[in-house]
Design a protein around this motif. Structure first.
Motif, PDB file in Angstrom:
ATOM      1  N   ARG A 237      33.263  45.042  36.469  1.00 28.41           N
ATOM      2  CA  ARG A 237      34.763  45.117  36.258  1.00 28.41           C
ATOM      3  C   ARG A 237      35.390  43.800  36.091  1.00 28.41           C
TER       4      ARG A 237
ATOM      5  N   LYS B 277      37.418  42.095  32.554  1.00 29.32           N
ATOM      6  CA  LYS B 277      38.637  41.722  32.522  1.00 29.32           C
ATOM      7  C   LYS B 277      38.907  40.193  32.347  1.00 29.32           C
TER       8      LYS B 277
ATOM      9  N   GLU C 150      38.437  40.296  28.603  1.00 31.96           N
ATOM     10  CA  GLU C 150      39.698  40.770  27.983  1.00 31.96           C
ATOM     11  C   GLU C 150      40.744  39.563  27.852  1.00 31.96           C
TER      12      GLU C 150
ATOM     13  N   ARG D  15      45.221  35.817  35.167  1.00 29.58           N
ATOM     14  CA  ARG D  15      44.968  37.232  34.815  1.00 29.58           C
ATOM     15  C   ARG D  15      44.069  37.942  35.953  1.00 29.58           C
TER      16      ARG D  15
ATOM     17  N   GLU E 158      45.540  40.804  38.265  1.00 29.06           N
ATOM     18  CA  GLU E 158      45.102  42.397  38.080  1.00 29.06           C
ATOM     19  C   GLU E 158      44.001  42.729  38.861  1.00 29.06           C
TER      20      GLU E 158
END
Ligand code: ATP
Ligand code: MN
Length: 434
Positions: free
Chosen positions: A136, A140, A143, A253, A257
């Protein structure tokens, strides 16, 4: 299918007190007295579900008692906040429907398994909390990278994987039979990227690179994901700025997040928020001085290896740059420093805490004669590079680029002790299965 909610939504707290339906895999189960505690994993998260005998349908309660690990089910009940539940919320189960009763003996038990066993069972081990969390974070990470490229108006470009000429030296090339010819798997998009900047301007790619690494190390895969950038009208200083801004954006980020996921690996989000441009810059010469000052025997002109990078990067808690490597340790296309031709306008970014190199790059040669000279010096055949040399004949510009190892960077971010865990199905010197 209608009416099912994601576990992640429940864990975010927005469904407290509501009646919900979820579906997923039985991650784990334990029973005590008249209660079954089920951990259900649905691909968005894992949630505890409690089923009480006195509140359940007797047949369903019996069925759940026999449920094997990794069975798939649909379940409904009421969301409750409960500080004793692993993520603060649980479901008080009312109904259960089994979709698939898994076979007995799921190979991954709740006990210690050696690394080889887990690699042989990688197709099942990726369901673990550890791998799920890494994958995960990896998603991210990419991304955030793409987001930065979009904000800064880069174009994504794709170079071929099957190639005929080496970019990073012949010793790590994978040979493939290409009908009745020889071809290789690419080590980097770079040579093609240099062609594409004359068409598209600044570009990036995120693609696999292949290296037949013959030594077993904790930081080499034979197939890894390479995030590469190439920019026209850009010198050494310019490319370092791009690298530090991009990595800073990714780190911030992730900290914003994915704080819980980072903490799972003992990485404080604060460590990543502290990453800020400008990164410290030292030269290769200064690195050699530091090593020698610490009593490490090192010859000027040698490449910094694992031992040296580990030693240097243990002194840092943030990424930094090492610039101006000797021409002897860098590939033929690196531009020699006009002021000091024995070194190149090259730069590697180092991850701190002993991790070492995560990017390699710098300014490329833009003069046709200088390029031909370097090709000769490295005993390469100019015929193999004819199209590449052409780029210096028709509209040459100063340009720079770099390549970042995605798994290397994730290994640092997640404090992993081996690069193989930064990718779902690692390819290593002795492993291409599963
Ligand atoms: P090293 O000296 O550590 O083998 P390199 O100098 O061969 O690295 P480059 O050719 O500069 O590496 O490649 C750019 C980046 O790609 C590296 O900084 C690293 O992050 C990553 N990389 C290179 N080889 C591998 C590999 N075998 N597995 C994973 N990542 C790699
Ligand atoms: Mn290498």
């Amino acid at each position: 299918m209608e009416g099912f909610v994601d576990v992640s939504r429940i864990l975010s707290g927005s469904l407290e007190g509501e009646h919900v339906k979820i579906r997923g895999w039985l991650h784990n189960k334990r029973s005590s007295g008249g209660i079954h505690f089920l951990l259900i994993r649905d691909g968005t998260g894992i949630i505890q579900c409690t089923m009480k005998k006195d509140k359940a349908d007797p047949d369903e309660f019996e069925l759940v008692k026999r449920l094997t690990q990794e069975s798939t089910l649909e379940l409904e009940g009421i969301v409750r906040r409960d500080p004793r539940a692993p993520d603060g919320y649980e479901i008080a189960v009312e109904r259960v429907k089994v979709v698939h009763m898994a076979e007995e003996g799921f190979p991954i038990a709740k006990k210690y398994h050696g690394p080889d066993f887990l690699l042989n069972n990688r197709h099942l081990w990726i369901r673990s909390k550890k791998m799920q969390t890494i994958l995960r974070i990896r998603s991210k990470f990419l991304e955030a990278a793409r987001e930065w490229f979009r904000m800064n108006e880069y174009t994504e470009f794709h170079a071929p994987i099957l190639i005929t000429a080496a970019c990073e030296g012949g010793s790590t090339l994978f040979n493939v039979k290409y009908f009745d010819m020889d071809a290789y798997l690419t080590q980097s998009w770079q040579l093609y990227a240099e062609a594409a900047i004359a068409s598209l301007g600044k570009i990036y790619t995120i693609a696999p690179s292949f290296r037949a690494e013959k030594s077993r190390t904790r930081r080499h895969l034979t197939e890894y994901w390479h995030l590469e950038v190439e920019i026209p009208w850009c010198d050494l200083n310019c490319i370092m700025k791009v690298e530090e801004e991009l990595l800073t954006h990714i780190c911030h980020r992730l900290a914003e997040e994915m704080p819980k996921e980072l903490e799972h690996f003992g990485r404080s989000p604060n460590d990543l928020l502290k990453v800020e441009p400008p990164f410290e810059r030292i030269t290769y010469d200064e690195a050699v001085e530091i090593l020698r000052g610490d009593g490490i025997d090192f010859e000027w002109g040698d490449d910094l290896g694992w031992i040296e990078e580990k030693h240097l990067t243990m002194k840092y808690d943030k990424p930094f740059f090492i610039t101006h490597y000797p021409r002897g340790v860098k590939a033929f296309y690196h531009k020699p420093d006009p002021k000091r031709p024995e070194v190149t306008l090259s730069v590697d970014m180092m991850a701190p805490e002993g991790y070492g190199e995560i990017t390699g790059g710098g300014q490329r040669i833009d003069d046709v004669n200088e390029l031909l000279e370097r090709i000769k010096e490295e005993n390469l055949d100019p015929d193999d590079y004819e199209w590449y040399i052409d780029l210096r004949r028709y509209g040459s510009v100063p340009h720079s680029g770099f390549g970042l190892g995605v798994e290397r960077t994730i290994a640092w971010i997640c404090k992993l002790d081996h690069i193989r865990d930064a990718i779902a199905f690692p390819r290593l010197i002795n492993r291409v299965y599963p």
